[in-house]
Design a protein around this motif. Structure first.
Motif, PDB file in Angstrom:
ATOM      1  N   PHE A  83       3.868   1.184  -4.567  1.00  0.00           N
ATOM      2  CA  PHE A  83       3.621   2.159  -3.431  1.00  0.00           C
ATOM      3  C   PHE A  83       2.091   2.478  -3.156  1.00  0.00           C
ATOM      4  CE2 PHE A  83       7.187   3.306  -6.040  1.00  0.00           C
ATOM      5  CZ  PHE A  83       8.199   3.765  -5.020  1.00  0.00           C
ATOM      6  N   TYR A  87      -0.807   3.992   0.125  1.00  0.00           N
ATOM      7  CA  TYR A  87      -1.393   4.820   1.181  1.00  0.00           C
ATOM      8  C   TYR A  87      -2.047   4.005   2.034  1.00  0.00           C
ATOM      9  CZ  TYR A  87      -0.719   8.776  -1.997  1.00  0.00           C
ATOM     10  OH  TYR A  87      -0.013   9.912  -2.870  1.00  0.00           O
ATOM     11  N   THR A  88      -1.798   4.332   3.414  1.00  0.00           N
ATOM     12  CA  THR A  88      -2.528   3.685   4.628  1.00  0.00           C
ATOM     13  C   THR A  88      -3.703   4.221   4.757  1.00  0.00           C
ATOM     14  OG1 THR A  88      -1.431   4.762   5.984  1.00  0.00           O
ATOM     15  CG2 THR A  88      -0.411   2.686   5.648  1.00  0.00           C
ATOM     16  N   PRO A 127       1.128   7.788   6.469  1.00  0.00           N
ATOM     17  CA  PRO A 127       0.313   7.706   5.355  1.00  0.00           C
ATOM     18  C   PRO A 127       0.990   6.992   4.220  1.00  0.00           C
ATOM     19  CG  PRO A 127       1.314   9.829   5.755  1.00  0.00           C
ATOM     20  CD  PRO A 127       1.647   9.029   6.904  1.00  0.00           C
ATOM     21  N   CYS A 128       2.231   6.712   4.043  1.00  0.00           N
ATOM     22  CA  CYS A 128       2.815   6.210   2.891  1.00  0.00           C
ATOM     23  C   CYS A 128       3.356   5.281   3.055  1.00  0.00           C
ATOM     24  CB  CYS A 128       3.874   7.390   2.382  1.00  0.00           C
ATOM     25  SG  CYS A 128       3.014   8.976   1.844  1.00  0.00           S
ATOM     26  N   ALA A 129       3.209   4.198   2.113  1.00  0.00           N
ATOM     27  CA  ALA A 129       4.064   2.868   2.324  1.00  0.00           C
ATOM     28  C   ALA A 129       4.522   2.384   1.016  1.00  0.00           C
ATOM     29  CB  ALA A 129       2.839   1.754   2.507  1.00  0.00           C
ATOM     30  N   LEU A 130       5.638   1.581   1.093  1.00  0.00           N
ATOM     31  CA  LEU A 130       6.583   0.831   0.080  1.00  0.00           C
ATOM     32  C   LEU A 130       6.438  -0.403   0.157  1.00  0.00           C
ATOM     33  CD1 LEU A 130       9.556   2.304  -1.692  1.00  0.00           C
ATOM     34  CD2 LEU A 130       9.498   0.014  -0.873  1.00  0.00           C
ATOM     35  N   ALA A 173      14.320   8.275   0.554  1.00  0.00           N
ATOM     36  CA  ALA A 173      12.965   9.128   0.334  1.00  0.00           C
ATOM     37  C   ALA A 173      13.132  10.422   0.600  1.00  0.00           C
ATOM     38  CB  ALA A 173      11.836   8.530   1.219  1.00  0.00           C
ATOM     39  N   LEU A 231       7.276   2.051   6.004  1.00  0.00           N
ATOM     40  CA  LEU A 231       6.346   3.213   6.174  1.00  0.00           C
ATOM     41  C   LEU A 231       6.782   4.591   6.418  1.00  0.00           C
ATOM     42  CD1 LEU A 231       3.902   1.042   8.682  1.00  0.00           C
ATOM     43  CD2 LEU A 231       3.632   1.314   6.212  1.00  0.00           C
ATOM     44  N   TYR A 232       6.322   5.664   5.781  1.00  0.00           N
ATOM     45  CA  TYR A 232       6.829   6.925   5.811  1.00  0.00           C
ATOM     46  C   TYR A 232       5.658   7.851   6.250  1.00  0.00           C
ATOM     47  CZ  TYR A 232      10.866   5.406   3.121  1.00  0.00           C
ATOM     48  OH  TYR A 232      11.995   4.774   2.654  1.00  0.00           O
TER      49      TYR A 232
END
Length: 251
Positions: free
Chosen positions: A166, A168-169, A206-209, A226, A249-250
């Protein structure tokens, strides 16, 4: 320790621009149109005595001036001009003199006008046609499109086989890539200032997996959900690298 990540993002943005001939040509056309509009904006008030609009900056001053000539005083000015003989017009103007020089543009004054948000809005509207393909191309960078996988995971040990990560961008990294792309063709400080017309891009999700696993090729319909509290959150983008790496990307 010196962090070269932002420098790498800037260089990557330049390389992506230089590798895309269509975007590169569009960028140069946008820069040419923006320079012209900015110079017309700087001289407009001294010539007409009023604030320029986006219509003025598209080069329509001559047409508007002719419209005013037709309508001023019920058209009497226009009729008098047509009815006068050549001798009368010459006598009315007086002896022929050297044509008045075009208003000069002071570079400092021109650049200072670009600090005003209203001025930038007028310029952005005036070069809208040239700006559209630039904005569409740059909008792909916050979604990490066109970004090589080696820039996302520079060391294979960061994402070993059968692993899940996990992350963050970093908006500043994306910002550096955008600045790098817009640095191509910059000839002087005015060009750099005019980049502000195109540099406004959305913040990245902002969130990446990231997942490297045999699940990616062998279980393509696996369900991953998610949550934010009790609410299901859908990914903004889903991308497969190679055959066994999945990125989501979330927001």
């Amino acid at each position: 320790m010196f962090d070269a990540g932002y420098a790498a993002a800037f260089s990557l943005g330049r390389q992506l621009c230089l590798a895309d001939a269509e975007f590169r040509s569009a960028l140069l056309e946008f820069r040419k149109a923006a320079r012209s509009a900015a110079r017309r904006l700087a001289t407009h008030a001294s010539v007409t005595g009023r604030t320029a609009t986006s219509q003025d900056l598209r080069g329509r001053q001559a047409r508007d001036g002719f419209d005013r000539l037709l309508t001023d005083a019920g058209g009497s000015r226009f009729r008098a001009t047509l009815q006068a003989t050549g001798v009368q017009r010459t006598a009315r103007r007086g002896p022929r003199t050297r044509a008045q020089a075009a208003p000069t543009v002071d570079a400092t004054a021109l650049r200072s006008t670009l600090t005003d948000a209203g001025t930038l809005a007028v310029l952005r509207d005036a070069v809208g046609d040239e700006l559209e393909p630039i904005a569409a191309w740059l909008a792909r960078l916050p979604l990490l499109e066109m970004i090589p996988f080696t820039h996302l995971v520079p060391d294979p040990a960061m994402l070993p086989v059968e692993s899940l990560r996990f992350a963050y961008t970093d908006p500043a990294w994306v910002r550096a890539a955008v600045d790098g792309a817009l640095s191509v063709g910059v000839g002087h400080a005015l060009d750099a200032d005019l980049n502000a017309l195109a540099a406004e891009v959305a913040a990245p999700p902002p969130c990446a997996l990231l997942m490297r696993s045999d699940l990616v090729p062998h279980w393509p319909k696996i369900i991953m959900t998610a949550f934010l509290g009790e609410r299901v959150v859908e990914p903004v983008r889903r991308m497969v690298y190679g055959h066994d790496v999945l990125m989501l990307l979330y927001p």
